[in-house]
Design an enzyme around this catalytic site. Structure first.
Site, PDB file in Angstrom:
ATOM      1  CE  LYS A  52      -3.855  -2.442   2.141  1.00  0.00           C
ATOM      2  NZ  LYS A  52      -4.633  -2.810   3.340  1.00  0.00           N
ATOM      3  CD  GLN A  96      -3.537  -4.469   6.384  1.00  0.00           C
ATOM      4  OE1 GLN A  96      -3.619  -3.441   5.728  1.00  0.00           O
ATOM      5  NE2 GLN A  96      -4.035  -5.614   5.945  1.00  0.00           N
ATOM      6  CG  ASP A 119      -9.687  -0.180   5.140  1.00  0.00           C
ATOM      7  OD1 ASP A 119      -9.524  -0.650   4.005  1.00  0.00           O
ATOM      8  OD2 ASP A 119      -8.896  -0.361   6.082  1.00  0.00           O
TER       9      ASP A 119
HETATM   10  N1  GUN Z   1      -6.993  -6.940   6.457  1.00  0.00           N
HETATM   11  C1  GUN Z   1      -7.419  -7.745   5.445  1.00  0.00           C
HETATM   12  N2  GUN Z   1      -8.040  -7.012   4.506  1.00  0.00           N
HETATM   13  C2  GUN Z   1      -8.022  -5.740   4.916  1.00  0.00           C
HETATM   14  C3  GUN Z   1      -8.505  -4.515   4.362  1.00  0.00           C
HETATM   15  O1  GUN Z   1      -9.105  -4.448   3.294  1.00  0.00           O
HETATM   16  N3  GUN Z   1      -8.268  -3.401   5.099  1.00  0.00           N
HETATM   17  C4  GUN Z   1      -7.628  -3.448   6.288  1.00  0.00           C
HETATM   18  N4  GUN Z   1      -7.478  -2.313   6.940  1.00  0.00           N
HETATM   19  N5  GUN Z   1      -7.171  -4.553   6.829  1.00  0.00           N
HETATM   20  C5  GUN Z   1      -7.359  -5.691   6.135  1.00  0.00           C
END
Ligand code: GUN
Length: 304
Positions: A52, A96, A119
């Site tokens: 990311k 995350q 998100d």
């Molecule tokens: N962990 C697994 N998928 C995601 C996601 O799309 N966003 C976040 N923040 N954590 C994750």
């Protein structure tokens, strides 16, 4: 032969569009910024966050990677979120998941300003999404819609069956498909005669989190299959169950000691009209849509 829906190529197109928008904003003195919070040392999370942050750099988005220790408390995390909420250089906040057990994940997600919730996990954004109001939508489900639209797969009037009802994927995917005028069914572990329901699907979205769960007898020939699952398999038994006779996969498996399989059994893909592979299907869209959400948040926050 089914058509393979190339998520990597679609994600590249979206990222180029985002990079162009970032350039336009730069001309107005605006630089979108993302805070990526990575707690502790979960290897998969480390890989995702690295990717990311790297993608931000590629597209000209500012990013700040923040790495609290595994032992962090809910209070410390709330302080961090409040500080990020107040920072003018941060348009998007990504925490995350999963977080360590001592951290109250819901309390944290609720503390993120909805306009910085890239998100799309905040209940305000979930509510806006279901009410059909402008909202930051969760990235993976938004990516599913982009794959379908950009591959010219009709959604309106089609039977869409979503298997899995998570807040992160299943529920928002169903809502987005509904907004595109699909007839949507959500299935889960208590669904009676699941194969009979999934066989009605023109568009089948698998978001269960169980390797190879969707078998050939659950698929209507010619259906579009969107496989959201990413499962790592490490045993010979699992390998043979999914990929027996696949020389290319076997080479990867022998070299790395593991390979990825989605929530759809590879034999089920063979019946489809089109499908997203694993890897290289939905996965790349998640990051592309996070970037798109960050730029959107930057513009919305400035009334653009
Ligand atoms: N962990 C697994 N998928 C995601 C996601 O799309 N966003 C976040 N923040 N954590 C994750």
């Amino acid at each position: 032969m089914p058509k393979i829906l190339d998520g990597t190529a679609i994600a590249a197109t979206i990222k180029q569009e985002v990079a162009d928008e970032v350039k336009t904003l730069a001309a107005q003195g605006i630089r979108p910024g993302l805070a990526a919070v990575l707690v502790g040392r979960v290897p998969a999370s480390e890989i995702y966050v690295r990717s990311k942050v790297q993608t931000c750099a590629d597209l000209g988005i500012y990013s700040d990677r923040i790495t609290p220790p595994e032992t962090v408390t809910t209070e410390d995390m709330l302080d961090l979120v409040n500080a990020l909420n107040s920072r003018d250089d941060i348009d998007g906040i990504l925490i995350q998941l999963p977080l360590p057990v001592q951290v109250d994940t819901k309390a944290l997600l609720d503390a993120i300003l909805p306009e910085k919730d890239v998100d799309g996990f905040h209940p305000i954004n979930a509510g806006r999404l279901q009410a059909g109001r402008p909202a930051l939508a969760p990235c993976t489900p938004a990516g599913v819609i982009e794959i379908l639209k950009r591959s010219d797969i009709p959604i309106s009037g089609q039977n869409a069956v979503v298997v899995g009802r998570s807040d992160i994927v299943g529920k928002p995917a169903a809502m987005l498909l509904l907004h595109q005028n699909a007839t949507v069914t959500i299935c889960h572990s208590k669904t009676r005669d699941l194969p009979a329901v999934t066989r009605e699907a023109d568009i089948l979205v698998a978001a269960i989190g169980h390797p190879g769960f969707i078998t050939p007898q659950m698929v209507r020939p010619g259906a579009t299959i969107i496989d959201v699952g990413i499962n790592r398999i490490t045993t010979r038994e699992d390998f043979d169950r999914f990929f027996a006779g696949n020389a290319r996969r076997e080479a990867t498996f022998l070299k790395r000691g593991s390979t990825l399989v989605g929530d759809v059994h590879p034999k089920a893909f063979e019946l489809s009209g089109a499908y997203t592979p694993v890897p290289g299907g939905v996965g790349p869209l998640t990051i592309a849509m996070l970037m798109a959400n960050t730029v959107r948040a930057a513009k919305m926050r400035r009334g653009l």
